[in-house]
Design a protein around this motif. Structure first.
Motif, PDB file in Angstrom:
ATOM      1  N   UNK A   1      -3.037  -0.735   2.015  1.00 59.25           N
ATOM      2  CA  UNK A   1      -3.710  -0.777   0.737  1.00 59.25           C
ATOM      3  C   UNK A   1      -5.404  -0.716   1.142  1.00 59.25           C
ATOM      4  N   UNK A   2      -6.004  -0.718   0.200  1.00 62.16           N
ATOM      5  CA  UNK A   2      -7.422  -0.799   0.198  1.00 62.16           C
ATOM      6  C   UNK A   2      -8.016  -2.056   0.930  1.00 62.16           C
ATOM      7  N   UNK A   3      -7.282  -3.136   0.698  1.00 62.67           N
ATOM      8  CA  UNK A   3      -7.676  -4.520   1.324  1.00 62.67           C
ATOM      9  C   UNK A   3      -7.489  -4.247   2.748  1.00 62.67           C
ATOM     10  N   UNK A   4      -6.555  -3.632   3.576  1.00 62.91           N
ATOM     11  CA  UNK A   4      -6.358  -3.780   4.613  1.00 62.91           C
ATOM     12  C   UNK A   4      -6.027  -5.163   5.293  1.00 62.91           C
ATOM     13  N   UNK A   5      -5.400  -5.908   4.777  1.00 58.73           N
ATOM     14  CA  UNK A   5      -5.178  -7.381   4.752  1.00 58.73           C
ATOM     15  C   UNK A   5      -4.383  -7.319   6.283  1.00 58.73           C
TER      16      UNK A   5
ATOM     17  N   UNK B   1       0.699  -1.161  -0.217  1.00 52.77           N
ATOM     18  CA  UNK B   1      -0.020   0.012   0.200  1.00 52.77           C
ATOM     19  C   UNK B   1       0.790   1.340   0.099  1.00 52.77           C
ATOM     20  N   UNK B   2       0.087   2.476   0.233  1.00 52.23           N
ATOM     21  CA  UNK B   2       0.861   3.527   0.067  1.00 52.23           C
ATOM     22  C   UNK B   2       1.906   4.004   1.344  1.00 52.23           C
TER      23      UNK B   2
END
Length: 342
Positions: free
Chosen positions: A298-302, A173-174
């Motif tokens: 990232x968007x998933x926040x895994x 992610x960012x």
């Protein structure tokens, strides 16, 4: 390519790095890369310097005073000759209230949050601590760190481990791989870029690798800093060491830190503990955690989970914890003998 984290090494004091050193990349290496790999391979494949009195180097990085000196004095009491203390004070020379910290200050320089100067301070501490050949483990601590176990537990845990405890994971992610700059090519590829907490405990060979490195360090000095192109804010203290050891000795690190930090609030900085927060239950909960957690940005926040394996055995992860306000000292002192029993 590399052995699993629970790989059983031969019975000796070092692991066979020469068998697991990263394969040479398909491209032609530069003279600097060849030289760096030769040096790292030599350091990592050489047995540790034999010591009749192996010690732990406790390296404190602080802006000024150390508010928990009295707590650490209690931790060190009765274990003289089994540890060394080094203090890097970046803003002002601290006035020590504990005798165990007197005379332990090293030459220090200013440190900026998120800047390469943070890594410079780490390297400065390591270089000073490496001067004593009895130092076999090197623990980086901040002024807000406190011990979670007694000295004997910490000593046996670190001295008996085959791995260094360096946090390292892949964040797509960012706040992870987005911080990578292509200017790091060809020496550092995007697929090799990693993230992790700066608070480590590393073996002597790994400490030598850090102070010996100039090639990869120079890449992070130039291309990992706040205010980079395309809105990138890269923080070298979170990426340099995880990336270096992911590239050079991935089998030699545990991929988790032995210092507990609470990121549950989801902010830029971890949770800080006040006096009212410090209870026996809080501290015992910290010492019972046996799984390392990360959440990708990232968007998933895994949620990434990794069992804390000590020489292949699952054990509680943490020896130290941060961030504690100075006002917690009395509570910690009163609880110390109870929560550090094990």
């Amino acid at each position: 390519m590399y052995p699993p984290q629970d790989y059983t090494y031969p019975v000796r004091d070092w692991y066979p790095v020469r068998d697991w050193f990263p394969a040479e990349p398909a491209r032609e290496l530069s003279d600097q890369e060849i030289a760096a790999r030769v040096v790292f391979r030599q350091i990592l494949s050489t047995p540790p310097f034999p010591s009749r009195n192996p010690k732990i180097a406790f390296m404190f990085m602080t802006p000024g005073k150390l508010p928990f000196e009295k707590l650490w004095e209690l931790f060190f009491k009765g274990h003289e000759g089994r540890y060394n203390i080094y203090v890097h004070a970046s803003r002002e020379k601290p006035e020590h209230i504990s005798s165990v910290f007197v005379g332990r200050d090293i030459h220090s320089d200013k440190v900026g949050w998120g800047m390469i100067s943070m890594v410079d301070a780490e390297r400065r501490l390591l270089a000073k601590a490496l001067e004593d050949t009895d130092n076999q483990q090197f623990v980086l601590l901040s002024d807000s760190c406190v011990p979670l176990h007694n000295f004997d537990y910490v000593y046996d845990f670190l001295m008996g481990s085959k791995h260094s405890f360096l946090d390292c994971f892949d964040d797509p992610g960012p706040h992870g791989v987005f911080r990578y700059s292509k200017h790091m090519l060809p020496e550092v590829r995007e697929t090799e870029f990693r993230k992790g907490s700066q608070w480590f405990s590393i073996k002597r060979q790994h400490a030598m690798v850090v102070v010996a490195d100039s090639l990869y360090y120079s890449k992070f000095r130039r291309y990992c800093k706040p205010g980079m192109e395309e809105g990138r804010n890269c923080y070298a203290d979170e990426h340099y060491l995880p990336t270096l050891f992911n590239m050079m000795d991935p089998a030699g690190i545990a991929n988790w830190s032995v210092t507990y930090v609470d990121w549950s609030e989801g902010k830029w900085h971890p949770r800080s503990f006040r006096a009212k927060d410090v209870t026996y239950e809080l501290l015992k909960n910290m010492t019972s955690i046996d799984t390392s957690y990360h959440v990708t940005s990232d968007e998933k926040k895994e949620l990434l989970q990794r069992p804390c394996l000590w020489n292949g055995l699952k054990r509680p992860c943490y020896l130290f914890a941060r961030k504690f306000y100075p006002e917690t000292l009395n509570n910690l002192m009163n609880l110390f003998s109870n929560y550090t029993i094990f």
